[in-house]
Scaffold this motif. Structure first.
Motif, PDB file in Angstrom:
ATOM      1  N   SER A  15       0.841  -1.192   0.000  1.00 46.85           N
ATOM      2  CA  SER A  15       0.000   0.000   0.000  1.00 46.85           C
ATOM      3  C   SER A  15       0.879   1.246   0.000  1.00 46.85           C
ATOM      4  CB  SER A  15      -0.907  -0.014   1.228  1.00 46.85           C
ATOM      5  OG  SER A  15      -1.604   1.188   1.363  1.00 46.85           O
ATOM      6  N   ASP A  16       1.887   1.244   0.854  1.00 43.17           N
ATOM      7  CA  ASP A  16       2.835   2.355   0.882  1.00 43.17           C
ATOM      8  C   ASP A  16       3.543   2.499  -0.460  1.00 43.17           C
ATOM      9  OD1 ASP A  16       2.215   2.952   3.495  1.00 43.17           O
ATOM     10  OD2 ASP A  16       4.045   2.111   4.343  1.00 43.17           O
ATOM     11  N   ALA A  17       3.969   1.394  -1.048  1.00 40.64           N
ATOM     12  CA  ALA A  17       4.679   1.454  -2.325  1.00 40.64           C
ATOM     13  C   ALA A  17       3.814   2.122  -3.393  1.00 40.64           C
ATOM     14  CB  ALA A  17       5.108   0.061  -2.779  1.00 40.64           C
ATOM     15  N   GLY A  18       2.547   1.769  -3.451  1.00 37.99           N
ATOM     16  CA  GLY A  18       1.653   2.379  -4.431  1.00 37.99           C
ATOM     17  C   GLY A  18       1.531   3.875  -4.233  1.00 37.99           C
ATOM     18  N   LEU A  19       1.287   4.302  -2.996  1.00 41.22           N
ATOM     19  CA  LEU A  19       1.142   5.734  -2.721  1.00 41.22           C
ATOM     20  C   LEU A  19       2.479   6.460  -2.802  1.00 41.22           C
ATOM     21  CD1 LEU A  19      -1.518   5.678   0.121  1.00 41.22           C
ATOM     22  CD2 LEU A  19      -1.831   6.359  -2.261  1.00 41.22           C
ATOM     23  N   PHE A  20       3.546   5.837  -2.304  1.00 34.31           N
ATOM     24  CA  PHE A  20       4.865   6.462  -2.380  1.00 34.31           C
ATOM     25  C   PHE A  20       5.262   6.717  -3.832  1.00 34.31           C
ATOM     26  CE2 PHE A  20       6.750   4.646   1.845  1.00 34.31           C
ATOM     27  CZ  PHE A  20       5.976   5.517   2.572  1.00 34.31           C
ATOM     28  N   SER A  21       4.948   5.764  -4.719  1.00 32.79           N
ATOM     29  CA  SER A  21       5.337   5.939  -6.124  1.00 32.79           C
ATOM     30  C   SER A  21       4.727   7.218  -6.698  1.00 32.79           C
ATOM     31  CB  SER A  21       4.937   4.718  -6.959  1.00 32.79           C
ATOM     32  OG  SER A  21       3.532   4.625  -7.122  1.00 32.79           O
ATOM     33  N   GLN A  22       3.517   7.528  -6.297  1.00 33.45           N
ATOM     34  CA  GLN A  22       2.870   8.745  -6.779  1.00 33.45           C
ATOM     35  C   GLN A  22       3.369   9.975  -6.041  1.00 33.45           C
ATOM     36  OE1 GLN A  22       1.116   8.714  -9.639  1.00 33.45           O
ATOM     37  NE2 GLN A  22       1.955   6.659  -9.510  1.00 33.45           N
ATOM     38  N   GLY A  23       3.616   9.846  -4.753  1.00 39.75           N
ATOM     39  CA  GLY A  23       4.189  10.963  -4.005  1.00 39.75           C
ATOM     40  C   GLY A  23       5.539  11.373  -4.561  1.00 39.75           C
ATOM     41  N   LEU A  24       6.353  10.385  -4.916  1.00 38.58           N
ATOM     42  CA  LEU A  24       7.658  10.685  -5.506  1.00 38.58           C
ATOM     43  C   LEU A  24       7.500  11.354  -6.865  1.00 38.58           C
ATOM     44  CD1 LEU A  24       9.493   7.411  -4.490  1.00 38.58           C
ATOM     45  CD2 LEU A  24      10.038   9.731  -3.684  1.00 38.58           C
ATOM     46  N   ARG A  25       6.507  10.913  -7.623  1.00 39.18           N
ATOM     47  CA  ARG A  25       6.269  11.476  -8.949  1.00 39.18           C
ATOM     48  C   ARG A  25       5.903  12.962  -8.867  1.00 39.18           C
ATOM     49  NH1 ARG A  25       2.208  12.630 -11.969  1.00 39.18           N
ATOM     50  NH2 ARG A  25       0.649  11.713 -10.634  1.00 39.18           N
ATOM     51  N   VAL A  26       5.100  13.334  -7.860  1.00 38.43           N
ATOM     52  CA  VAL A  26       4.664  14.732  -7.744  1.00 38.43           C
ATOM     53  C   VAL A  26       5.567  15.572  -6.837  1.00 38.43           C
ATOM     54  CG1 VAL A  26       2.263  14.202  -8.301  1.00 38.43           C
ATOM     55  CG2 VAL A  26       2.980  14.282  -5.899  1.00 38.43           C
ATOM     56  N   GLY A  27       6.547  14.959  -6.194  1.00 37.59           N
ATOM     57  CA  GLY A  27       7.503  15.717  -5.393  1.00 37.59           C
ATOM     58  C   GLY A  27       7.561  15.353  -3.931  1.00 37.59           C
ATOM     59  N   SER A  28       6.452  14.924  -3.351  1.00 35.13           N
ATOM     60  CA  SER A  28       6.425  14.442  -1.968  1.00 35.13           C
ATOM     61  C   SER A  28       5.015  13.936  -1.663  1.00 35.13           C
ATOM     62  CB  SER A  28       6.815  15.530  -0.968  1.00 35.13           C
ATOM     63  OG  SER A  28       5.774  16.465  -0.813  1.00 35.13           O
ATOM     64  N   LEU A  29       4.915  13.129  -0.616  1.00 38.73           N
ATOM     65  CA  LEU A  29       3.598  12.636  -0.203  1.00 38.73           C
ATOM     66  C   LEU A  29       2.672  13.768   0.206  1.00 38.73           C
ATOM     67  CD1 LEU A  29       4.371   9.439   1.910  1.00 38.73           C
ATOM     68  CD2 LEU A  29       3.279   9.569  -0.315  1.00 38.73           C
ATOM     69  N   SER A  30       3.229  14.845   0.718  1.00 33.02           N
ATOM     70  CA  SER A  30       2.388  15.957   1.163  1.00 33.02           C
ATOM     71  C   SER A  30       1.555  16.528   0.021  1.00 33.02           C
ATOM     72  CB  SER A  30       3.248  17.059   1.791  1.00 33.02           C
ATOM     73  OG  SER A  30       4.127  17.617   0.834  1.00 33.02           O
ATOM     74  N   LYS A  31       2.031  16.381  -1.199  1.00 32.42           N
ATOM     75  CA  LYS A  31       1.293  16.905  -2.352  1.00 32.42           C
ATOM     76  C   LYS A  31       0.126  16.005  -2.760  1.00 32.42           C
ATOM     77  CE  LYS A  31       5.079  19.648  -4.061  1.00 32.42           C
ATOM     78  NZ  LYS A  31       5.984  19.950  -5.163  1.00 32.42           N
ATOM     79  N   LEU A  32      -0.016  14.863  -2.106  1.00 30.75           N
ATOM     80  CA  LEU A  32      -1.158  13.987  -2.392  1.00 30.75           C
ATOM     81  C   LEU A  32      -2.417  14.405  -1.635  1.00 30.75           C
ATOM     82  CD1 LEU A  32       0.483  10.422  -2.391  1.00 30.75           C
ATOM     83  CD2 LEU A  32      -0.055  11.879  -4.354  1.00 30.75           C
ATOM     84  N   VAL A  33      -2.280  15.273  -0.646  1.00 33.27           N
ATOM     85  CA  VAL A  33      -3.435  15.719   0.137  1.00 33.27           C
ATOM     86  C   VAL A  33      -4.473  16.326  -0.804  1.00 33.27           C
ATOM     87  CG1 VAL A  33      -4.259  17.323   1.905  1.00 33.27           C
ATOM     88  CG2 VAL A  33      -2.103  16.090   2.244  1.00 33.27           C
ATOM     89  N   GLY A  34      -5.637  15.713  -0.850  1.00 33.25           N
ATOM     90  CA  GLY A  34      -6.745  16.208  -1.656  1.00 33.25           C
ATOM     91  C   GLY A  34      -6.603  16.003  -3.155  1.00 33.25           C
ATOM     92  N   ALA A  35      -5.557  15.323  -3.602  1.00 36.49           N
ATOM     93  CA  ALA A  35      -5.268  15.168  -5.035  1.00 36.49           C
ATOM     94  C   ALA A  35      -5.903  13.886  -5.581  1.00 36.49           C
ATOM     95  CB  ALA A  35      -3.760  15.161  -5.268  1.00 36.49           C
ATOM     96  N   THR A  36      -7.140  13.978  -6.008  1.00 36.37           N
ATOM     97  CA  THR A  36      -7.900  12.808  -6.452  1.00 36.37           C
ATOM     98  C   THR A  36      -7.177  12.007  -7.529  1.00 36.37           C
ATOM     99  OG1 THR A  36      -9.975  13.935  -5.913  1.00 36.37           O
ATOM    100  CG2 THR A  36     -10.121  12.033  -7.386  1.00 36.37           C
ATOM    101  N   GLY A  37      -6.706  12.660  -8.573  1.00 37.93           N
ATOM    102  CA  GLY A  37      -6.060  11.941  -9.680  1.00 37.93           C
ATOM    103  C   GLY A  37      -4.799  11.216  -9.264  1.00 37.93           C
ATOM    104  N   ASP A  38      -3.974  11.871  -8.466  1.00 40.50           N
ATOM    105  CA  ASP A  38      -2.736  11.244  -8.011  1.00 40.50           C
ATOM    106  C   ASP A  38      -3.015  10.114  -7.030  1.00 40.50           C
ATOM    107  OD1 ASP A  38      -1.089  12.987  -9.538  1.00 40.50           O
ATOM    108  OD2 ASP A  38      -1.293  14.526  -7.983  1.00 40.50           O
ATOM    109  N   LEU A  39      -4.003  10.302  -6.169  1.00 35.77           N
ATOM    110  CA  LEU A  39      -4.376   9.223  -5.252  1.00 35.77           C
ATOM    111  C   LEU A  39      -4.955   8.037  -6.023  1.00 35.77           C
ATOM    112  CD1 LEU A  39      -5.834  11.368  -2.364  1.00 35.77           C
ATOM    113  CD2 LEU A  39      -3.808   9.900  -2.235  1.00 35.77           C
ATOM    114  N   ARG A  40      -5.713   8.328  -7.068  1.00 36.67           N
ATOM    115  CA  ARG A  40      -6.249   7.253  -7.916  1.00 36.67           C
ATOM    116  C   ARG A  40      -5.112   6.424  -8.502  1.00 36.67           C
ATOM    117  NH1 ARG A  40      -6.946   6.138 -13.191  1.00 36.67           N
ATOM    118  NH2 ARG A  40      -8.759   4.913 -13.779  1.00 36.67           N
ATOM    119  N   GLU A  41      -4.095   7.089  -9.020  1.00 40.27           N
ATOM    120  CA  GLU A  41      -2.949   6.371  -9.587  1.00 40.27           C
ATOM    121  C   GLU A  41      -2.220   5.564  -8.519  1.00 40.27           C
ATOM    122  OE1 GLU A  41      -1.896   5.795 -12.798  1.00 40.27           O
ATOM    123  OE2 GLU A  41      -3.889   6.620 -13.168  1.00 40.27           O
TER     124      GLU A  41
END
Length: 155
Positions: free
Chosen positions: A28-54
């Motif tokens: 679960s962490d790997a899936g979310l971390f992969s997107q957090g790394l893509r956008v710059g950090s996990l903090s940028k996933l807050v409220g980000a529907t598309g990135d959380l979907r990925e």
């Protein structure tokens, strides 16, 4: 030991398959971390529907890895819910929760270091294990440039 916790007023929740439970959370962490790394950090996933979907879809692709590691997914239905439910439902719900529930928002927002090594290591280890076992994980592979070590497959 259990009695000592109870006497201290603490409730215990034991996991019969603790190893499997840890693996579920690791992928679960790997899936979310992969997107957090893509956008710059996990903090940028807050409220980000598309990135959380990925991130959820990346985690879903890792379920066969859990099975290959011997994890009985039916024993972890609660942990699987985010990955098994339709993302048109879960991604907006998770985005709303991360934006409006303080504990979840703070949990992601605290991961604001774009140079943090833990998310990279989790993704590297997960991808290496998937490759070792011959499990196809295209979303995690697509994110590899964001977590690969210098001199490896960065593009």
């Amino acid at each position: 030991m259990r009695q000592a916790f109870r006497e201290a007023g603490l409730r215990l929740k034991e996991r019969p398959d603790f190893r499997g439970w840890l693996w579920v959370h690791f992928v679960s962490d790997a899936g979310l971390f992969s997107q957090g790394l893509r956008v710059g950090s996990l903090s940028k996933l807050v409220g980000a529907t598309g990135d959380l979907r990925e991130g959820l879809l990346a985690g879903r692709e890792l379920l066969p890895l859990l099975e290959a590691r011997g994890v009985e997914l039916r024993r972890h239905r609660g942990g699987m819910l985010l990955f098994r439910a339709p993302t048109w439902l879960t991604a907006p719900a998770l985005a709303w929760l991360t934006a409006h529930v303080a504990l979840l928002r703070v949990s992601l927002a605290a991961h604001s270091d774009p140079e943090a090594e833990e998310p990279r290591e989790v993704c590297r280890d997960t991808l290496a294990e998937a490759r070792r076992l011959g499990i196809s994980v295209p979303r995690l592979e697509a994110a590899e440039p964001y977590f690969a070590r210098e001199g490896t497959s960065r593009t």
